[in-house]
Design a protein around this motif. Structure first.
Motif: not given
Length: 207
Positions: A164-165, A168, A171-172
């Motif tokens: 998940l990290f 993120t 995408v970020g």
């Protein structure tokens, strides 16, 4: 010691990349520390490693900050808005390189390879969570079996937090390369030091 040496090497490699990747490194170390139950000793070791890395590279970064008064450095010298990528460029297929050109820019996109790998990571993460949810749905509170508990804690425990990290991060930082992120660039002063938005493609590739 390896962490300190690698962090010092990163700073020596490129001061801007070190600046924009250090928050990612710090957040990742904080995630690992939290996953390990927040032991005090590990927190001290991680802090000491980062401090030693900064000390080993101080010859490089300390003058860069301390002597800015004797330079003409300003984030206003470069208009970051001229370096935004379009969504089409960001998601483009790798183009055919013209090897006859001298010092040409490399392709500036996430590349479909990175996108496929990220999609595979998401699929594996969802499959793992669904499998754990199916397993815990068979456990009922008070059914008399040892260790019978609510399913929610097990799902939270099995969530792939590192996946998940990095999703993120992927995408970020990819978003920071397109014009739609202009509001963030104006609101977060640290981003201005990157000068060129597509520099974040390197961190997105890592994610």
């Amino acid at each position: 010691v390896p962490l300190a040496l690698c962090y010092a090497a990163l700073i020596y490699t490129h001061n801007v990349y070190a600046l924009i990747s250090s928050p990612v490194l710090g957040l990742y170390l904080a995630l690992l520390w939290w996953r390990e139950g927040q032991p005090f000793r590990e927190g001290v070791r991680l802090s000491a490693a980062i401090g030693l890395g900064l000390a080993l590279s101080a010859f490089f970064w300390l003058p860069a900050f301390g002597e800015r008064g004797w330079t003409r450095f300003s984030t206003g010298l470069v208009d970051y808005r001229t370096f935004f990528l379009s969504w089409r460029e960001l998601l483009a297929l790798p183009p055919q390189l013209d090897l006859s050109r001298l010092n040409s820019y490399p392709p500036r996109s996430l590349s479909w390879g990175a996108i496929v790998l990220a999609g595979a990571g998401v699929a594996l993460m969802v499959a793992r969570v669904l499998r754990e949810r199916q397993r815990t749905s068979q456990i009922r509170v008070g059914d008399g079996r040892p260790g019978a508990v609510s399913g929610r804690p097990e799902i939270l425990a099995v969530l792939p937090w590192e996946t998940l990290f990095f999703l993120t991060i992927f995408v970020g930082t990819g978003f920071l390369t397109v014009r739609a992120s202009d509001l963030l660039w104006r609101a977060v002063p640290l981003l201005g030091f990157a000068l060129i938005p597509w520099r974040f493609l390197g961190i997105a590739s890592l994610g």
